[in-house]
Write an enzyme that holds these catalytic residues in place. Structure first.
Site, PDB file in Angstrom:
ATOM      1  CD  GLU A 166      11.054  -3.490  -6.398  1.00  0.00           C
ATOM      2  OE1 GLU A 166      10.991  -2.350  -5.905  1.00  0.00           O
ATOM      3  OE2 GLU A 166      10.053  -4.224  -6.505  1.00  0.00           O
ATOM      4  CD  GLU A 350       8.882  -6.731  -2.984  1.00  0.00           C
ATOM      5  OE1 GLU A 350       8.083  -5.835  -3.314  1.00  0.00           O
ATOM      6  OE2 GLU A 350      10.058  -6.490  -2.645  1.00  0.00           O
TER       7      GLU A 350
END
Ligand SMILES: OC[C@@H]1[C@@H](O)[C@H](O)[C@@H](O)c2[nH]c(CCc3ccccc3)c[n+]21
Length: 446
Positions: A166, A350
């Site tokens: 990320e 995720e």
């Protein structure tokens, strides 16, 4: 719901990250990370919570792998703490740190669980922050060196590697708004950190191609942006928000260019990047990891510097972290990735939610129906994307364990397994039992 069949080889697993579960941040020769430093800085985390103990996974790793096997996980996504490997960030290798992850990988394999290893999940060695961190162009070389240490140690046993987790959160949180380590607040630093993170990603992939023999990819958090109205202002704001979160990292990584909106958003803070940098960033990838949590119904506002923000939906359902439950957004997003970037294989690296879980009841039950509902709908949304032609190879539930939710400390519980932080007792929640059945039926029991 009609019976859903997932592709052969679809990998069912769960995800964690080093700083959020391990504890013992300085054990066995490890150096401090920016999160050790940040969390010990008064006022930076809720209740002053730190990762000093967390889920004590650094010591309980063997029992945690046993728990993963009992739950029937086929894969486990975890991250390596860079400062356990290179305590000063570069140079000297701390073999005890390498050995910890080597033992973990062996235990996973012995239990039939495939490791997915993330090299960087936000915990930069503090020694490198002291040398400018991601603002220093040398960070690409530092990261490639660290990655190479891990490739040489584990590539025979780890077959799915991730460079960064990320980059958007690392920079928006750590450099623009300051909510995450290293806690900077600068419109000027943010693009530089972003760009160096992506150069580091490219350098680490290049190094992998010389050393590794398996797969490597990038993990991004992206969320679909839907305009709050069809006004010109909201349409333009939505386009900016989409470019800033969803295209800012995938475009350079996969297309070798930045979206033009970034110059509009950052103005004089957006440098003219050299073509050679974009060539370094754009490396052939074996997969993209998608972290999905929610959508954003977006409107124009006076937020800095994006001038766009999410509008709360009056009829929406929201999680404990204030994220709207919107499974269709995951399908829309996966189809968008396929349409924009082509048939690159994807993993959901995720997906999960924090809800207010009740305490462990007599007999060891933790009822978490809202999480089960969230997971069922989102795994169903993954299946819808597969039906729409997306090449999705696996689903990693966030998270295996309740853990340290960064600046929010231990206040948010994302785990399918409850952790009693006083006793470190693990108790599978109803959602874990439910997920085990989904895995055993390869999705048919969804
Ligand atoms: O917030 C839950 C998880 C974190 O615990 C993971 O470490 C991180 O990879 C992760 N990313 C996201 C979505 C992006 C995001 C992160 C933090 C704050 C706001 C949005 C949610 N999560």
């Amino acid at each position: 719901m009609s019976q859903r069949t997932f592709p052969d080889g679809f990998l069912w697993g769960a995800a964690t990250a080093a700083h959020q579960i391990e504890g013992s941040p300085m054990a066995d020769g490890a150096g401090p990370s920016i999160w050790t430093r940040f969390a010990h800085t008064p006022g930076m985390t809720l209740n002053g919570d730190t990762g000093d103990v967390a889920c004590d996974h650094y010591r309980r790793w063997k029992d945690d792998v046993k728990l993963m096997r009992e739950l029937g996980l086929q894969a486990y996504r975890f991250s390596v703490s860079w400062s356990r490997i290179h305590p000063e960030g570069t140079g000297r290798v701390n073999q005890a740190g390498v050995d910890f992850y080597s033992r973990l990988v062996d235990e996973l394999l012995e239990n039939g669980i495939e490791p997915l290893l993330t090299l960087y999940h936000w915990d930069l060695p503090a020694a490198l922050e002291d040398r400018g961190g991601w603002l220093n162009r040398d960070s690409a070389d530092w990261f490639a060196e660290y990655g190479s240490t891990m490739y040489r140690a584990l590539d025979g046993r780890v077959k799915k590697w991730v460079t960064l987790n990320e980059p958007w959160v690392i920079t928006d949180g750590g450099y623009l708004h300051g909510a995450l380590a290293p806690g900077h607040r600068s419109k000027y630093e943010t693009p530089i950190a972003s760009h160096n993170l992506m150069r580091a990603h490219g350098a680490a992939v290049k190094a992998y191609r010389d050393i590794g023999k398996h797969e490597i990819g990038l993990v991004v958090n992206i969320e679909p942006k839907y305009p709050a109205s069809d006004s010109a202002e909201d349409t333009a704001a939505t386009k900016r928000a989409h470019a800033y979160m969803n295209e800012q990292y995938l475009d350079p990584a996969l297309l070798g260019r930045y979206p033009p909106e970034l110059k509009e958003i950052f103005g004089d803070a957006w440098p003219d990047w050299a073509a050679a940098d974009l060539e370094l960033i754009r490396q052939q990838l074996d997969f993209i990891g998608i972290n999905y949590y929610t959508r954003s119904v977006t409107q124009a506002n006076d937020s800095y510097p994006l001038k766009a923000g999410a509008v709360r939906q009056p009829l929406g359902t929201y999680t404990e972290t204030g994220w709207e439950v919107y499974p269709k957004g995951l399908t829309d997003l996966l189809v968008w990735v396929k349409e924009r970037y082509g048939d690159i294989p994807m993993y959901i690296t995720e997906n999960g939610a924090a809800f207010f879980d009740p305490p462990v009841a007599e007999g060891g039950r933790v009822r978490d129906p809202l999480r089960m509902d969230y997971l069922q709908k989102h795994i169903g949304a993954v299946h819808d994307a597969i039906q729409a032609g997306c090449d999705i190879r696996g689903y990693m539930l966030w998270s295996l364990l309740d853990n340290l939710e960064w600046s929010l400390g231990y206040s948010k519980r994302f785990g399918m397994v409850h952790v009693n932080y006083g006793t470190q007792e693990r108790t599978p929640k109803d959602s874990a039992r439910w997920y085990s059945k989904v895995i055993a039926s390869h999705g048919a029991s969804l």
